[in-house]
Structure formats: structure tokens, C-alpha cells
Motif scaffolding. Structure first.
Motif, PDB file in Angstrom:
ATOM      1  N   VAL A   1       0.631  -1.000  -0.316  1.00 49.89           N
ATOM      2  CA  VAL A   1       0.028  -0.153   0.230  1.00 49.89           C
ATOM      3  C   VAL A   1       0.827   1.269   0.071  1.00 49.89           C
ATOM      4  N   SER A   2       0.342   1.956  -0.681  1.00 56.35           N
ATOM      5  CA  SER A   2       1.721   3.452  -0.715  1.00 56.35           C
ATOM      6  C   SER A   2       0.865   4.930  -1.491  1.00 56.35           C
ATOM      7  N   GLY A   3       1.034   5.772  -0.986  1.00 59.15           N
ATOM      8  CA  GLY A   3       1.130   6.783  -1.797  1.00 59.15           C
ATOM      9  C   GLY A   3       1.232   8.099  -0.198  1.00 59.15           C
ATOM     10  N   PRO A   4       0.649   9.344  -0.221  1.00 56.71           N
ATOM     11  CA  PRO A   4       0.809  10.419   0.086  1.00 56.71           C
ATOM     12  C   PRO A   4       0.314  10.542   1.325  1.00 56.71           C
ATOM     13  N   VAL A   5       0.530  10.539   2.669  1.00 55.42           N
ATOM     14  CA  VAL A   5       0.227  10.656   4.076  1.00 55.42           C
ATOM     15  C   VAL A   5      -0.337  11.733   4.372  1.00 55.42           C
ATOM     16  N   SER A   6       0.188  12.822   3.724  1.00 54.21           N
ATOM     17  CA  SER A   6      -0.383  14.621   3.603  1.00 54.21           C
ATOM     18  C   SER A   6       0.566  15.120   2.733  1.00 54.21           C
ATOM     19  N   GLU A   7       0.249  16.404   2.556  1.00 53.47           N
ATOM     20  CA  GLU A   7       1.298  17.191   1.761  1.00 53.47           C
ATOM     21  C   GLU A   7       2.610  16.741   1.365  1.00 53.47           C
ATOM     22  N   ASN A   8       2.984  16.518   1.858  1.00 52.34           N
ATOM     23  CA  ASN A   8       4.546  16.192   1.605  1.00 52.34           C
ATOM     24  C   ASN A   8       4.915  15.252   2.466  1.00 52.34           C
ATOM     25  N   PHE A   9       4.307  14.937   2.674  1.00 55.09           N
ATOM     26  CA  PHE A   9       4.794  13.050   3.049  1.00 55.09           C
ATOM     27  C   PHE A   9       3.781  12.123   2.544  1.00 55.09           C
ATOM     28  N   GLY A  10       4.944  10.611   2.282  1.00 55.47           N
ATOM     29  CA  GLY A  10       4.291   9.801   1.652  1.00 55.47           C
ATOM     30  C   GLY A  10       5.274   8.176   2.821  1.00 55.47           C
ATOM     31  N   ALA A  11       4.316   7.319   1.607  1.00 57.46           N
ATOM     32  CA  ALA A  11       4.502   6.444   2.885  1.00 57.46           C
ATOM     33  C   ALA A  11       4.182   5.205   2.731  1.00 57.46           C
ATOM     34  N   ARG A  12       4.413   3.402   2.505  1.00 58.03           N
ATOM     35  CA  ARG A  12       4.766   2.639   1.855  1.00 58.03           C
ATOM     36  C   ARG A  12       4.927   1.734   1.932  1.00 58.03           C
ATOM     37  N   LEU A  13       3.932   0.697   2.212  1.00 57.92           N
ATOM     38  CA  LEU A  13       3.770  -0.773   3.619  1.00 57.92           C
ATOM     39  C   LEU A  13       4.056  -1.337   2.638  1.00 57.92           C
ATOM     40  N   ALA A  14       4.923  -2.625   2.560  1.00 57.10           N
ATOM     41  CA  ALA A  14       5.039  -3.816   1.358  1.00 57.10           C
ATOM     42  C   ALA A  14       5.045  -4.750   2.990  1.00 57.10           C
ATOM     43  N   VAL A  15       4.425  -6.033   2.302  1.00 52.27           N
ATOM     44  CA  VAL A  15       4.727  -7.015   2.723  1.00 52.27           C
ATOM     45  C   VAL A  15       4.947  -8.490   2.498  1.00 52.27           C
ATOM     46  N   ASP A  16       5.273  -9.473   2.734  1.00 56.14           N
ATOM     47  CA  ASP A  16       5.873 -10.719   2.215  1.00 56.14           C
ATOM     48  C   ASP A  16       5.707 -11.704   2.886  1.00 56.14           C
ATOM     49  N   SER A  17       4.534 -12.815   2.793  1.00 52.25           N
ATOM     50  CA  SER A  17       4.899 -14.566   3.420  1.00 52.25           C
ATOM     51  C   SER A  17       4.839 -15.191   2.611  1.00 52.25           C
ATOM     52  N   ARG A  18       5.562 -16.049   2.863  1.00 55.08           N
ATOM     53  CA  ARG A  18       5.265 -17.743   2.401  1.00 55.08           C
ATOM     54  C   ARG A  18       5.444 -18.743   3.291  1.00 55.08           C
ATOM     55  N   VAL A  19       4.780 -19.851   2.319  1.00 56.98           N
ATOM     56  CA  VAL A  19       3.845 -20.570   3.810  1.00 56.98           C
ATOM     57  C   VAL A  19       4.112 -22.112   3.125  1.00 56.98           C
ATOM     58  N   ARG A  20       4.744 -23.148   3.293  1.00 54.51           N
ATOM     59  CA  ARG A  20       4.472 -24.373   3.075  1.00 54.51           C
ATOM     60  C   ARG A  20       5.055 -25.285   3.889  1.00 54.51           C
ATOM     61  N   ASP A  21       4.250 -26.691   3.411  1.00 53.56           N
ATOM     62  CA  ASP A  21       4.683 -28.197   4.189  1.00 53.56           C
ATOM     63  C   ASP A  21       5.667 -28.620   4.421  1.00 53.56           C
TER      64      ASP A  21
END
Length: 184
Positions: free
Chosen positions: A164-184
Motif C-alpha cells: 500500500v503506497s501513497g501520500p500521507v500529507s502534502e509533503n510526506f508519503g509512505a509505503r508498506l510492503a509485506v511478504d509471506s511464504r508458507v509450505r508443508d
């Protein structure tokens, strides 16, 4: 490999920071392989092992304790200790990753990957006799963006990643990234 053939049939120009400044991969005076984030996804390059399959002269092998041993152009340092300094330097957004084990989960939400072949000691320090691998994380944009990718594989492997990425305010942006791997 400074340019990638896009699906539209045109060449995609990749801007790299191999010399600690932005320039096209064709202007870099050393041997380099560069992949954009979209190119990594299209080629299903999801791990450093996958990257070693598409970059000539890059080899990645596990040591006896599972620590990856990177070798570029035949130069590497094969040791089974987890805290050994490598002969191929690794960095994420110009910040050095001192030990190869730190790069195990870096192949998601990337703007690009740059693999510089040959000694890079002047720009990347003493631990780059074989070369350097630069991971460049994707940055927040001026518009809201979001994406989710799901995959299923052998042994009931489930892989999920997203951002998820985008502006938080007029001069500040943020990006949150996640990754998950699961297997038997």
C-alpha cells in the motif's frame, strides 16, 4: 542487460545508481545486469536463487549452515559461518548488508536490482572483490497505489505479497510492503 524487452515490443530503459549517481545502464563503464521491478515479476524472479539463474557468472550456493555464498565471476568466499564477510557486497538502498543471510528476503517490492560484476572496492568497500548487488526498494508515489499477489506451488506452498503506497500529507508519503511464504 541494461535494457529489458517490454511486452509492448519496445526497449525499456533502466536508470541505475551503480556509480552512486543516477544514469542509464548503458552509460555505466563496468559490466552490469539490471532488472526493473516489473521485469523481476514477469520473469518470476522471487529470490536471490532465481536471480542467480538469470545473471551470467553469478552463482549462489548454500554453505553447510544454510548461509548463502555469493560468487561473481568466480570470486567468492566459501565459509560456513553465518557472520562471515562476503566477497560480493550486498546493499539495500545504498545501505550495506554486512552478511549475506540478510539478503534472503529482499526480493519483493523492488524498484530494481543491479548486479555489478568485477571489483567494486572504490565505491562499495573492501567486501566487494567479486562485485556488488544493489537492491533498490520501491518508493512511495504521489498517487494512492495498492497491490496483492498470491501464488500456490509444490508442497502446498502459499506465497502472498502486497503493498500500500501513497501520500500521507502534502509533503510526506509512505509505503508498506509485506511478504509471506508458507509450505508443508
Amino acid at each position: 542487460a541494461g535494457t529489458a524487452f517490454a511486452q509492448t515490443g519496445a526497449l525499456e530503459e533502466i536508470v541505475v545508481t551503480a556509480n552512486k549517481r543516477s544514469e542509464t545502464a548503458l552509460e555505466v563503464g563496468s559490466s552490469i545486469a539490471a532488472f526493473s521491478g516489473d521485469s523481476l515479476e514477469r520473469r518470476f524472479i522471487l529470490s536471490p536463487d532465481d536471480l542467480a539463474q538469470v545473471v551470467p557468472s553469478l552463482e549462489l550456493a548454500p554453505s553447510t549452515h544454510g548461509t548463502p555464498v555469493y560468487t561473481l565471476r568466480g570470486v567468492g568466499y566459501n565459509s560456513d559461518a553465518m557472520a562471515i564477510y562476503p566477497a560480493v557486497s550486498l546493499s539495500l538502498d545504498q545501505a550495506p548488508m554486512s552478511f549475506p543471510i540478510l539478503a534472503a528476503r529482499t526480493m519483493y517490492d523492488l524498484e530494481r536490482v543491479e548486479v555489478l560484476k568485477g571489483p567494486q572496492g572504490i565505491l562499495f568497500g573492501q567486501n566487494s572483490t567479486g562485485g556488488a548487488i544493489n537492491y533498490v526498494a520501491a518508493k512511495p508515489g504521489e498517487e494512492f497505489e495498492a497491490s496483492v499477489t498470491l501464488g500456490y506451488g509444490r508442497f502446498n506452498e502459499i506465497r502472498a505479497s502486497g503493498f500500500v503506497s501513497g501520500p500521507v500529507s502534502e509533503n510526506f508519503g509512505a509505503r508498506l510492503a509485506v511478504d509471506s511464504r508458507v509450505r508443508d
